[in-house]
Design a protein around this motif. Structure first.
Motif, short mmCIF file in Angstrom:
data_model
loop_
_atom_site.label_atom_id
_atom_site.label_comp_id
_atom_site.label_asym_id
_atom_site.label_seq_id
_atom_site.Cartn_x
_atom_site.Cartn_y
_atom_site.Cartn_z
N ASP A 1 -9.13 -8.96 0.22
CA ASP A 1 -8.23 -9.60 -0.74
C ASP A 1 -8.96 -10.36 -1.83
OD1 ASP A 1 -5.52 -8.98 0.16
OD2 ASP A 1 -6.01 -10.11 1.96
N TYR B 1 -11.32 9.13 -1.03
CA TYR B 1 -11.15 7.68 -1.02
C TYR B 1 -12.39 7.03 -1.62
CZ TYR B 1 -7.38 8.38 2.44
OH TYR B 1 -6.24 8.78 3.09
N TRP C 1 -10.93 3.46 10.55
CA TRP C 1 -9.81 3.73 9.66
C TRP C 1 -9.64 5.22 9.34
CZ3 TRP C 1 -11.50 5.94 5.21
CH2 TRP C 1 -12.81 5.64 4.79
N TYR D 1 -8.69 -3.21 2.50
CA TYR D 1 -7.91 -2.04 2.10
C TYR D 1 -8.81 -0.85 1.83
CZ TYR D 1 -4.32 -5.57 1.12
OH TYR D 1 -3.44 -6.61 1.22
N PHE E 1 -4.08 2.13 2.27
CA PHE E 1 -3.55 1.46 3.46
C PHE E 1 -4.47 0.30 3.82
CE2 PHE E 1 -5.99 5.20 4.72
CZ PHE E 1 -6.93 4.69 5.61
N ALA E 2 -3.90 -0.65 4.57
CA ALA E 2 -4.66 -1.82 5.01
C ALA E 2 -5.39 -1.49 6.30
CB ALA E 2 -3.73 -3.01 5.22
N ASP F 1 2.79 1.76 3.26
CA ASP F 1 3.81 0.80 3.70
C ASP F 1 5.21 1.40 3.59
OD1 ASP F 1 1.84 -1.05 4.13
OD2 ASP F 1 2.16 -2.13 2.25
N LEU G 1 -3.96 1.17 -3.73
CA LEU G 1 -4.15 0.79 -2.33
C LEU G 1 -3.58 1.89 -1.44
CD1 LEU G 1 -3.06 -2.98 -2.42
CD2 LEU G 1 -5.38 -2.04 -2.57
N ASP H 1 -11.29 -7.31 7.48
CA ASP H 1 -9.95 -6.92 7.05
C ASP H 1 -9.97 -6.57 5.56
OD1 ASP H 1 -9.21 -7.63 9.59
OD2 ASP H 1 -8.17 -9.47 9.01
N THR I 1 0.83 -1.19 0.00
CA THR I 1 0.00 0.00 0.00
C THR I 1 0.87 1.25 0.00
OG1 THR I 1 -0.16 0.34 2.41
CG2 THR I 1 -1.63 -1.31 1.42
N THR J 1 -8.91 2.38 -0.62
CA THR J 1 -8.38 2.58 -1.97
C THR J 1 -8.76 3.97 -2.49
OG1 THR J 1 -10.38 1.53 -2.86
CG2 THR J 1 -8.46 0.12 -2.53
#
Length: 220
Positions: free
Chosen positions: A159, A147, A111, A137, A103-104, A71, A101, A135, A68, A139
């Motif tokens: 995922d 976002y 978030w 992301y 962030f996760a 990261d 992406l 869980d 992401t 985007t």
């Protein structure tokens, strides 16, 4: 005296070459189709409308797992930091989204506390996808003001919704696919297929004719 057989491979050679190239690309990147045509300007200026983007499976070696923008040491992809992915929201209009992406997030997380306030339209309490239901992301499109999860484009992206990630873009080559899809939507798949086969045959015939002239000229 023996007569040479006419070369009948000329008209089909271009089609065979395309098929072989597609198969090799699939073997390399591990996803099908191995490319997407960009239909909007949401990822400009790194990727423009009409570009063709080669994509790979999200966990395909040697490109590693998803990264992401948040990261540490995230790779640079298509004019920005972090992976750009293709994802589809189940039950939506079926059109894939091609965004970066950010962030996760973990299930139950607010978030918005880690988000860029400039890319938020509301607080967590006013967003349908916050706290994160699972869980996934957050985007965004590089050229968009919000976002995806704040603009209502998509919920948090898990995922399993991600079909692949981008490797590189070829400018303007995607217009061919965009045009074909538009033709299919307007005239139907059969009619479009007949026209494409005719064009491919004509191109193959012209190519074979030119190649034959070049060969004859080289023998003189």
């Amino acid at each position: 005296m023996s007569s040479r057989r006419p070369d009948r491979t000329g008209p089909i050679a271009p089609a065979v070459a395309v098929v072989v190239a597609a198969v090799l690309l699939f073997a390399l990147v591990g996803t099908w189709p191995p490319f997407v045509a960009v239909e909007s300007g949401s990822m400009a200026p790194g990727v423009e409308r009409g570009d063709l983007v080669v994509v790979t499976a999200a966990d395909r070696a040697p490109w590693g797992d998803l990264s992401t923008a948040a990261d540490p040491n995230a790779p640079a992809r298509l004019g920005g930091t972090g992976d750009v992915v293709v994802y589809t929201v189940p039950g939506a209009d079926g059109r894939p989204v091609f965004h970066r992406l950010a962030f996760a997030v973990d299930a139950g997380e607010d978030w918005t506390e880690r988000a860029d306030p400039a890319l938020l339209a509301a607080d967590c309490a006013d967003l349908a996808t916050c706290p994160a239901p699972y869980d996934g992301y957050v985007t965004y499109g590089d050229a968009n003001e919000l976002y995806d999860q704040s603009a209502g484009i998509a919920p948090v992206v898990p995922d399993e919704w991600i079909a692949g990630k981008a490797l590189f873009a070829v400018p303007n080559l995607g217009w061919i696919r965009v045009g074909v899809e538009a033709a299919v939507a307007r005239y139907g798949g059969v009619a479009t297929g007949v026209v494409l086969v005719g064009i491919a045959g004509l191109a193959g015939g012209v190519g074979a004719l030119l190649l034959g002239r070049v060969r004859r000229g080289s023998r003189r």
